[in-house]
Design a protein around this motif. Structure first.
Motif, PDB file in Angstrom:
ATOM      1  N   CYS A 197      14.153  13.739  -4.729  1.00 31.41           N
ATOM      2  CA  CYS A 197      13.406  14.563  -5.704  1.00 31.41           C
ATOM      3  C   CYS A 197      12.755  13.706  -6.787  1.00 31.41           C
ATOM      4  CB  CYS A 197      14.310  15.622  -6.332  1.00 31.41           C
ATOM      5  SG  CYS A 197      14.952  16.826  -5.140  1.00 31.41           S
ATOM      6  N   ARG A 198      12.238  12.534  -6.392  1.00 33.65           N
ATOM      7  CA  ARG A 198      11.518  11.675  -7.316  1.00 33.65           C
ATOM      8  C   ARG A 198      10.014  11.821  -7.090  1.00 33.65           C
ATOM      9  NH1 ARG A 198      15.179  10.919 -11.139  1.00 33.65           N
ATOM     10  NH2 ARG A 198      17.162  10.214 -10.245  1.00 33.65           N
ATOM     11  N   LYS A 199       9.255  11.697  -8.174  1.00 31.47           N
ATOM     12  CA  LYS A 199       7.802  11.705  -8.085  1.00 31.47           C
ATOM     13  C   LYS A 199       7.351  10.278  -7.828  1.00 31.47           C
ATOM     14  CE  LYS A 199       3.615  13.161 -10.494  1.00 31.47           C
ATOM     15  NZ  LYS A 199       3.051  13.732 -11.743  1.00 31.47           N
ATOM     16  N   VAL A 200       6.693  10.066  -6.674  1.00 36.03           N
ATOM     17  CA  VAL A 200       6.385   8.710  -6.220  1.00 36.03           C
ATOM     18  C   VAL A 200       4.896   8.532  -5.947  1.00 36.03           C
ATOM     19  CG1 VAL A 200       6.888   6.969  -4.459  1.00 36.03           C
ATOM     20  CG2 VAL A 200       8.658   8.611  -5.125  1.00 36.03           C
ATOM     21  N   LEU A 201       4.372   7.350  -6.284  1.00 28.80           N
ATOM     22  CA  LEU A 201       3.002   6.977  -5.945  1.00 28.80           C
ATOM     23  C   LEU A 201       3.059   5.769  -5.021  1.00 28.80           C
ATOM     24  CD1 LEU A 201      -0.090   7.180  -6.309  1.00 28.80           C
ATOM     25  CD2 LEU A 201       0.149   5.551  -8.202  1.00 28.80           C
ATOM     26  N   VAL A 202       2.386   5.874  -3.868  1.00 24.96           N
ATOM     27  CA  VAL A 202       2.288   4.757  -2.930  1.00 24.96           C
ATOM     28  C   VAL A 202       0.869   4.214  -2.974  1.00 24.96           C
ATOM     29  CG1 VAL A 202       2.455   4.009  -0.526  1.00 24.96           C
ATOM     30  CG2 VAL A 202       4.035   5.746  -1.408  1.00 24.96           C
ATOM     31  N   CYS A 203       0.709   2.940  -3.352  1.00 27.52           N
ATOM     32  CA  CYS A 203      -0.602   2.300  -3.401  1.00 27.52           C
ATOM     33  C   CYS A 203      -0.753   1.420  -2.168  1.00 27.52           C
ATOM     34  CB  CYS A 203      -0.736   1.447  -4.666  1.00 27.52           C
ATOM     35  SG  CYS A 203      -0.668   2.395  -6.201  1.00 27.52           S
ATOM     36  N   ASP A 204      -1.785   1.675  -1.372  1.00 28.74           N
ATOM     37  CA  ASP A 204      -1.962   0.919  -0.136  1.00 28.74           C
ATOM     38  C   ASP A 204      -3.423   1.000   0.297  1.00 28.74           C
ATOM     39  OD1 ASP A 204      -0.715  -0.405   2.319  1.00 28.74           O
ATOM     40  OD2 ASP A 204      -1.809   1.279   3.192  1.00 28.74           O
ATOM     41  N   ALA A 205      -3.940  -0.096   0.886  1.00 26.54           N
ATOM     42  CA  ALA A 205      -5.336  -0.120   1.335  1.00 26.54           C
ATOM     43  C   ALA A 205      -5.460  -0.205   2.843  1.00 26.54           C
ATOM     44  CB  ALA A 205      -6.067  -1.285   0.679  1.00 26.54           C
ATOM     45  N   GLY A 206      -4.377   0.074   3.549  1.00 22.24           N
ATOM     46  CA  GLY A 206      -4.456   0.114   4.996  1.00 22.24           C
ATOM     47  C   GLY A 206      -4.642  -1.231   5.671  1.00 22.24           C
ATOM     48  N   GLN A 207      -4.049  -2.285   5.120  1.00 23.19           N
ATOM     49  CA  GLN A 207      -4.162  -3.613   5.715  1.00 23.19           C
ATOM     50  C   GLN A 207      -2.781  -4.212   5.980  1.00 23.19           C
ATOM     51  OE1 GLN A 207      -7.249  -5.273   6.402  1.00 23.19           O
ATOM     52  NE2 GLN A 207      -7.969  -3.188   6.099  1.00 23.19           N
ATOM     53  N   PRO A 208      -1.923  -3.552   6.759  1.00 18.12           N
ATOM     54  CA  PRO A 208      -0.581  -4.089   7.020  1.00 18.12           C
ATOM     55  C   PRO A 208      -0.640  -5.384   7.811  1.00 18.12           C
ATOM     56  CG  PRO A 208      -1.057  -2.300   8.515  1.00 18.12           C
ATOM     57  CD  PRO A 208      -2.169  -2.299   7.498  1.00 18.12           C
TER      58      PRO A 208
END
Length: 218
Positions: A60-71
């Motif tokens: 129940c945490r508010k989370v932001l995932v930052c990613d540019a699709g370059q794994p």
């Protein structure tokens, strides 16, 4: 201690490019900034990052995932040694991972985080616009992000293997309280299976820290 006092940042797998708006994970002074207040910011949306986001979302945490699709493994034809998903395409694995985050309070930003600072309390990260046209691999492995260094984390190097990588304990905790480094950003085996484990373990420890500091679940 309130929710913002215990804001944490997680560095995970590879990150890419785009966006120029500042994102705050710290105390805010106006209504516009408060809309970007999170319990945790996950930098990198690869296997370890999505795993961390899943554990935190279920907590129940508010989370932001930052990613540019370059794994890192985006050019690989398949993922192996991952129970129940052996042979799956990397992109398909990440697609499934994102789909399974939909029931939780997890948001995504398709962009590269270029800077991070302590905001007392919490942390503040910023992204910029840098389109990527090519990807090169060279040894030794050097973190593509300098966020751990910017935050003052203790760095370690091994000649010919890796350099300027954040030193962590077995749970991904760095020398800076509240900052965890896992997946390809850490000193570990560059495999999806270990990245998932690292992300889940770090998220579990982050949630325990939030609970210990009296931060209620949403």
């Amino acid at each position: 201690m309130n929710r913002r006092d215990a804001t944490t940042a997680v560095a995970a797998t590879a990150i890419g490019a785009v966006w120029s708006t500042e994102t705050s994970a710290a105390a805010d002074t106006n209504e516009e900034e408060s809309k970007m207040d999170y319990d945790a910011i996950v930098v990198g949306g690869g296997p370890s990052g999505l795993s961390a986001a899943l554990v935190l979302g279920r907590s129940c945490r508010k989370v932001l995932v930052c990613d540019a699709g370059q794994p890192r493994n985006r050019t690989s034809p398949a993922v192996h040694s991952f129970f129940s998903r052996d042979g799956i395409r990397p992109a398909e694995l990440l697609k499934i991972g994102r789909e399974q985050l939909k029931p939780y309070d997890v948001s995504f930003h398709d962009g590269r985080v270029t800077s991070a600072q302590r905001s007392n309390p919490g942390f503040r990260v910023q992204t910029e616009s840098l389109d990527v046209e090519a990807f090169f691999i060279r040894a030794p492995v050097v973190p593509r992000s300098s966020l751990a260094k910017q935050l003052g984390c203790k760095l370690v190097s091994m000649t010919g293997v890796y350099s300027d990588t954040a030193e962590t304990d077995q749970f991904g905790a760095t020398s800076v309280p509240g900052v965890y480094v896992v997946g390809d950003a850490s000193v570990g085996a560059p495999q999806v299976a270990t990245a998932v484990t690292d992300g889940a373990m770090a998220a579990t420890m982050i949630n325990k820290l939030l609970v210990k500091n009296g931060v209620p679940s949403r």
